[in-house]
Scaffold this motif. Structure first.
Motif, PDB file in Angstrom:
ATOM      1  N   ASP A 140       0.966  -1.045  -0.061  1.00  0.00           N
ATOM      2  CA  ASP A 140      -0.025   0.017   0.025  1.00  0.00           C
ATOM      3  C   ASP A 140       0.947   1.244   0.039  1.00  0.00           C
ATOM      4  N   TRP A 141       1.903   1.255   0.615  1.00  0.00           N
ATOM      5  CA  TRP A 141       2.895   2.194   0.689  1.00  0.00           C
ATOM      6  C   TRP A 141       3.349   2.617  -0.516  1.00  0.00           C
ATOM      7  N   HIS A 142       4.186   1.563  -1.186  1.00  0.00           N
ATOM      8  CA  HIS A 142       4.512   1.759  -2.682  1.00  0.00           C
ATOM      9  C   HIS A 142       3.409   2.164  -3.539  1.00  0.00           C
ATOM     10  N   GLU A 143       2.366   1.757  -3.511  1.00  0.00           N
ATOM     11  CA  GLU A 143       1.123   1.963  -4.223  1.00  0.00           C
ATOM     12  C   GLU A 143       0.732   3.389  -4.234  1.00  0.00           C
ATOM     13  N   GLU A 144       0.835   3.894  -2.979  1.00  0.00           N
ATOM     14  CA  GLU A 144       0.501   5.293  -2.742  1.00  0.00           C
ATOM     15  C   GLU A 144       1.462   6.088  -3.172  1.00  0.00           C
ATOM     16  N   ARG A 145       2.872   5.964  -3.263  1.00  0.00           N
ATOM     17  CA  ARG A 145       3.587   6.726  -3.696  1.00  0.00           C
ATOM     18  C   ARG A 145       3.843   6.724  -5.006  1.00  0.00           C
ATOM     19  N   ARG A 146       3.407   5.706  -5.880  1.00  0.00           N
ATOM     20  CA  ARG A 146       3.230   5.751  -7.358  1.00  0.00           C
ATOM     21  C   ARG A 146       2.106   6.532  -7.766  1.00  0.00           C
ATOM     22  N   ASN A 147       1.029   6.468  -6.782  1.00  0.00           N
ATOM     23  CA  ASN A 147      -0.180   7.437  -7.185  1.00  0.00           C
ATOM     24  C   ASN A 147       0.137   8.972  -7.083  1.00  0.00           C
ATOM     25  N   GLN A 148       0.948   9.089  -6.113  1.00  0.00           N
ATOM     26  CA  GLN A 148       1.577  10.372  -5.906  1.00  0.00           C
ATOM     27  C   GLN A 148       2.164  10.988  -6.965  1.00  0.00           C
ATOM     28  N   ARG A 149       3.341  10.213  -7.381  1.00  0.00           N
ATOM     29  CA  ARG A 149       3.911  10.702  -8.670  1.00  0.00           C
ATOM     30  C   ARG A 149       3.265  10.695  -9.715  1.00  0.00           C
ATOM     31  N   ARG A 150       2.358   9.763 -10.017  1.00  0.00           N
ATOM     32  CA  ARG A 150       1.394   9.976 -11.299  1.00  0.00           C
ATOM     33  C   ARG A 150       0.616  11.314 -11.181  1.00  0.00           C
ATOM     34  N   HIS A 151       0.080  11.576 -10.071  1.00  0.00           N
ATOM     35  CA  HIS A 151      -0.468  12.918  -9.680  1.00  0.00           C
ATOM     36  C   HIS A 151       0.124  14.128  -9.941  1.00  0.00           C
ATOM     37  N   ARG A 152       1.315  13.928  -9.457  1.00  0.00           N
ATOM     38  CA  ARG A 152       2.271  15.194  -9.714  1.00  0.00           C
ATOM     39  C   ARG A 152       2.777  15.386 -11.022  1.00  0.00           C
ATOM     40  N   GLU A 153       2.926  14.203 -11.721  1.00  0.00           N
ATOM     41  CA  GLU A 153       3.239  14.258 -13.196  1.00  0.00           C
ATOM     42  C   GLU A 153       2.151  14.849 -14.044  1.00  0.00           C
ATOM     43  N   GLN A 154       0.948  14.521 -13.573  1.00  0.00           N
ATOM     44  CA  GLN A 154      -0.366  14.602 -14.174  1.00  0.00           C
ATOM     45  C   GLN A 154      -0.411  16.446 -14.054  1.00  0.00           C
ATOM     46  N   TRP A 155      -0.239  16.780 -13.060  1.00  0.00           N
ATOM     47  CA  TRP A 155      -0.484  18.374 -12.541  1.00  0.00           C
ATOM     48  C   TRP A 155       0.727  19.198 -13.581  1.00  0.00           C
ATOM     49  N   ARG A 156       1.908  18.639 -13.549  1.00  0.00           N
ATOM     50  CA  ARG A 156       2.894  19.426 -14.070  1.00  0.00           C
ATOM     51  C   ARG A 156       2.442  19.368 -15.554  1.00  0.00           C
ATOM     52  N   HIS A 157       2.063  18.185 -16.208  1.00  0.00           N
ATOM     53  CA  HIS A 157       1.697  18.198 -17.589  1.00  0.00           C
ATOM     54  C   HIS A 157       0.821  19.170 -18.103  1.00  0.00           C
ATOM     55  N   ASN A 158      -0.327  19.203 -16.969  1.00  0.00           N
ATOM     56  CA  ASN A 158      -1.490  20.360 -17.388  1.00  0.00           C
ATOM     57  C   ASN A 158      -0.778  21.652 -16.908  1.00  0.00           C
ATOM     58  N   GLN A 159      -0.010  21.848 -16.365  1.00  0.00           N
ATOM     59  CA  GLN A 159       0.607  23.332 -16.152  1.00  0.00           C
ATOM     60  C   GLN A 159       1.374  23.699 -17.333  1.00  0.00           C
ATOM     61  N   ARG A 160       1.968  22.781 -17.879  1.00  0.00           N
ATOM     62  CA  ARG A 160       2.991  23.177 -19.188  1.00  0.00           C
ATOM     63  C   ARG A 160       1.910  23.206 -20.227  1.00  0.00           C
ATOM     64  N   ARG A 161       0.700  22.676 -20.310  1.00  0.00           N
ATOM     65  CA  ARG A 161      -0.111  22.516 -21.475  1.00  0.00           C
ATOM     66  C   ARG A 161      -0.816  23.819 -21.380  1.00  0.00           C
ATOM     67  N   HIS A 162      -1.243  24.246 -20.233  1.00  0.00           N
ATOM     68  CA  HIS A 162      -2.193  25.255 -20.280  1.00  0.00           C
ATOM     69  C   HIS A 162      -1.290  26.654 -19.988  1.00  0.00           C
ATOM     70  N   ARG A 163      -0.208  26.558 -19.914  1.00  0.00           N
ATOM     71  CA  ARG A 163       0.810  27.799 -19.800  1.00  0.00           C
ATOM     72  C   ARG A 163       0.436  28.980 -20.506  1.00  0.00           C
ATOM     73  N   GLY A 164       0.012  30.120 -19.948  1.00  0.00           N
ATOM     74  CA  GLY A 164      -0.408  31.252 -20.631  1.00  0.00           C
ATOM     75  C   GLY A 164      -1.713  31.305 -20.978  1.00  0.00           C
ATOM     76  N   ARG A 165      -2.413  30.462 -21.023  1.00  0.00           N
ATOM     77  CA  ARG A 165      -3.894  30.315 -21.548  1.00  0.00           C
ATOM     78  C   ARG A 165      -4.766  31.047 -20.371  1.00  0.00           C
ATOM     79  N   TYR A 166      -4.279  31.451 -19.224  1.00  0.00           N
ATOM     80  CA  TYR A 166      -5.118  31.825 -18.194  1.00  0.00           C
ATOM     81  C   TYR A 166      -5.162  33.373 -18.131  1.00  0.00           C
TER      82      TYR A 166
END
Length: 166
Positions: A140-166
């Motif tokens: 569970d600990w490893h899975e939680e860490r993987r999910n946190q990493r995925r969530h962080r990567e998704q957030w960064r991806h969205n930030q790069r994609r929408h940069r300057g659009r707001y």
């Protein structure tokens, strides 16, 4: 309403049986006579048949009061439960920290037990505790860490994609 030719139902028969029971309790009927009359109550078809059994008895007698007919409500049939999904323990960080603090305590207890018991097998106890904890919290600990990493990567991806659009 007391027409002797009207057919009786179970409610009227039960009322007559209760009245006969009251007469037997009062000593007006002996056990044999009570048995004969209850058999006739069960076989009775009309109100006249029941009233015939009470001719020589005082009150209580069957009254044949119309009982309201209660229609049974349709009950919803509960759905059959399917197989339960496998349950996973979702440990919290507090439990994981408690387990992490438990490991050194178990090692200290093992060392103390070794000096008291003088058996080297007590050092297997902390190993078993560590294995059990890894089985309970490790995945569970490893899975939680993987999910946190995925969530962080998704957030960064969205930030790069929408940069300057707001």
């Amino acid at each position: 309403m007391n027409d002797p030719e009207i057919r009786v139902g179970d409610a009227e028969r039960e009322e007559a049986l209760r009245a006969l029971g009251d007469h037997m309790s009062a000593g007006r009927l002996d056990i044999d006579e009570y048995g004969e009359r209850t058999a006739r109550v069960a076989a009775s078809k009309t109100r006249g048949d029941l009233l015939e059994l009470f001719k020589d008895l005082p009150a209580p007698k069957p009254t044949f009061i119309a009982q309201p007919v209660v229609q049974p409500q349709a009950q919803p049939v509960p759905a059959m439960p399917g197989p339960a999904p496998p349950q996973r323990w979702s440990g919290s960080r507090t439990a994981l920290k408690t387990y992490a603090a438990l490991i050194p305590v178990v090692w200290v207890l093992a060392v103390m037990a070794f000096f008291v018991v003088k058996v080297p097998f007590v050092f297997l106890l902390p190993v078993f505790v560590m294995i059990a904890g890894a089985r309970m919290w490790g995945a569970d600990w490893h899975e939680e860490r993987r999910n946190q990493r995925r969530h962080r990567e998704q957030w960064r991806h969205n930030q790069r994609r929408h940069r300057g659009r707001y």
